[in-house]
Design a protein around this motif. Sequence first.
Motif, short mmCIF file in Angstrom:
data_model
loop_
_atom_site.label_atom_id
_atom_site.label_comp_id
_atom_site.label_asym_id
_atom_site.label_seq_id
_atom_site.Cartn_x
_atom_site.Cartn_y
_atom_site.Cartn_z
N SER A 17 0.82 -1.20 0.00
CA SER A 17 0.00 0.00 0.00
C SER A 17 0.86 1.26 0.00
CB SER A 17 -0.94 0.00 1.21
OG SER A 17 -0.20 -0.10 2.42
N LYS A 18 2.04 1.19 0.65
CA LYS A 18 2.94 2.35 0.67
C LYS A 18 3.65 2.54 -0.66
CE LYS A 18 3.75 2.56 5.64
NZ LYS A 18 4.76 2.53 6.73
N SER A 19 4.11 1.44 -1.24
CA SER A 19 4.86 1.58 -2.50
C SER A 19 3.95 2.06 -3.64
CB SER A 19 5.55 0.27 -2.88
OG SER A 19 4.63 -0.76 -3.12
N VAL A 20 2.68 1.64 -3.64
CA VAL A 20 1.80 2.09 -4.73
C VAL A 20 1.48 3.58 -4.60
CG1 VAL A 20 0.78 -0.18 -5.15
CG2 VAL A 20 -0.35 1.39 -3.56
N ARG A 21 1.54 4.12 -3.39
CA ARG A 21 1.35 5.58 -3.23
C ARG A 21 2.48 6.32 -3.91
NH1 ARG A 21 1.09 6.87 2.83
NH2 ARG A 21 1.18 8.99 2.02
N LEU A 22 3.71 5.82 -3.75
CA LEU A 22 4.85 6.45 -4.41
C LEU A 22 4.75 6.32 -5.93
CD1 LEU A 22 7.62 7.78 -4.53
CD2 LEU A 22 8.64 5.54 -4.03
N ILE A 23 4.42 5.12 -6.40
CA ILE A 23 4.30 4.90 -7.85
C ILE A 23 3.25 5.84 -8.44
CG2 ILE A 23 3.69 3.23 -9.64
CD1 ILE A 23 4.66 1.03 -7.59
N ARG A 72 -0.05 -8.21 -9.73
CA ARG A 72 -0.01 -8.15 -8.26
C ARG A 72 -0.57 -6.83 -7.73
NH1 ARG A 72 5.94 -9.62 -8.85
NH2 ARG A 72 5.89 -11.83 -9.37
N ILE A 73 -0.50 -5.78 -8.55
CA ILE A 73 -0.98 -4.47 -8.11
C ILE A 73 -2.51 -4.46 -7.99
CG2 ILE A 73 -1.14 -2.02 -8.75
CD1 ILE A 73 1.59 -2.21 -9.98
N VAL A 74 -3.18 -5.29 -8.77
CA VAL A 74 -4.65 -5.28 -8.83
C VAL A 74 -5.27 -5.32 -7.44
CG1 VAL A 74 -6.70 -6.51 -9.61
CG2 VAL A 74 -4.73 -6.33 -11.11
N SER A 75 -4.78 -6.20 -6.58
CA SER A 75 -5.38 -6.36 -5.26
C SER A 75 -5.04 -5.22 -4.31
CB SER A 75 -4.93 -7.69 -4.63
OG SER A 75 -3.52 -7.70 -4.48
N VAL A 76 -4.01 -4.44 -4.63
CA VAL A 76 -3.59 -3.33 -3.77
C VAL A 76 -4.17 -2.01 -4.23
CG1 VAL A 76 -1.60 -2.15 -2.73
CG2 VAL A 76 -1.43 -4.56 -3.36
N ASP A 77 -4.14 -1.78 -5.55
CA ASP A 77 -4.63 -0.52 -6.12
C ASP A 77 -5.12 -0.78 -7.55
OD1 ASP A 77 -5.01 2.03 -7.22
OD2 ASP A 77 -3.37 2.90 -6.07
N PRO A 78 -6.39 -1.13 -7.71
CA PRO A 78 -6.92 -1.43 -9.05
C PRO A 78 -6.75 -0.28 -10.04
CG PRO A 78 -8.47 -2.10 -7.34
CD PRO A 78 -7.39 -1.31 -6.66
N LYS A 79 -6.84 0.94 -9.56
CA LYS A 79 -6.71 2.10 -10.45
C LYS A 79 -5.30 2.20 -11.03
CE LYS A 79 -7.90 7.03 -10.55
NZ LYS A 79 -8.38 8.18 -9.74
N LEU A 80 -4.30 1.98 -10.18
CA LEU A 80 -2.92 2.01 -10.66
C LEU A 80 -2.65 0.83 -11.59
CD1 LEU A 80 -0.05 3.14 -10.64
CD2 LEU A 80 0.38 1.82 -8.56
N SER A 81 -3.24 -0.32 -11.28
CA SER A 81 -3.09 -1.49 -12.14
C SER A 81 -3.62 -1.21 -13.54
CB SER A 81 -3.81 -2.69 -11.52
OG SER A 81 -3.76 -3.80 -12.39
N GLU A 82 -4.75 -0.53 -13.60
CA GLU A 82 -5.34 -0.19 -14.90
C GLU A 82 -4.45 0.80 -15.65
OE1 GLU A 82 -7.67 0.33 -18.22
OE2 GLU A 82 -7.60 -1.29 -16.75
N LEU A 83 -3.87 1.75 -14.92
CA LEU A 83 -2.95 2.71 -15.55
C LEU A 83 -1.75 1.98 -16.16
CD1 LEU A 83 -1.72 6.11 -14.15
CD2 LEU A 83 -0.06 4.42 -14.91
N ALA A 84 -1.20 1.03 -15.39
CA ALA A 84 -0.05 0.27 -15.86
C ALA A 84 -0.41 -0.57 -17.08
CB ALA A 84 0.50 -0.61 -14.74
N ARG A 85 -1.58 -1.21 -17.03
CA ARG A 85 -2.01 -2.05 -18.15
C ARG A 85 -2.24 -1.20 -19.40
NH1 ARG A 85 -5.99 -3.40 -21.14
NH2 ARG A 85 -7.31 -1.80 -20.20
#
Length: 203
Positions: A17-23, A72-85
Amino acid sequence: QLDVGFPERLQHFRPTSKSVRLISSLMQSDGGKALFVVAPYGSGKSLTAGYVGELVENRPAAADALAKVEARIVSVDPKLSELARRRQVEGTRGLFVPLYGHVPSAPGALKEGILTAMKRVKLGRQARPIQRLEANSARDLAPLISECSKKLDERGFDRLVIVWDEFGRHLQGLISEGRPEELDVLQVLAEVMSRPSAVPVSL
């Protein structure tokens, strides 16, 4: 700095949860920003930064590693996962400039980092005007960032992300060498991030 360009070294990255905030902060497109990240040794700061580098540059060679982390990001931050995809699907690219530890000259290290990154992503011709720029003092930072941003925009790149790993070592070096006045260079660099530019710039 040593891992950039080797996406297979990042395949084991497990976002928290902390690393996805930075990403997310570094990947937002709402203008430039300067961030200072503090966390205990071994908490994954450098690994997170390495993943950001591969996500920003989005090179074909990194596709498999990026897909594994994105799952792996999906379960932590779906919005960021979609951005990456979406970034992978659309082939969106940026420039990632890693700096490390204590450097003799911050402007010089930044210029060298930009030129190395541009060579890595096959922007050699666009790098030529930057090679001719001075990089000796704080006043050289704005033209350097501005020219790089302009060249990235011309080639359809969407951002410039600069990550200075083990930054504390640079501060220690300035103090031990009796050069505290050069902290002004770092303040100017942070201020340059907030200025309008052709593409968003993050530090």
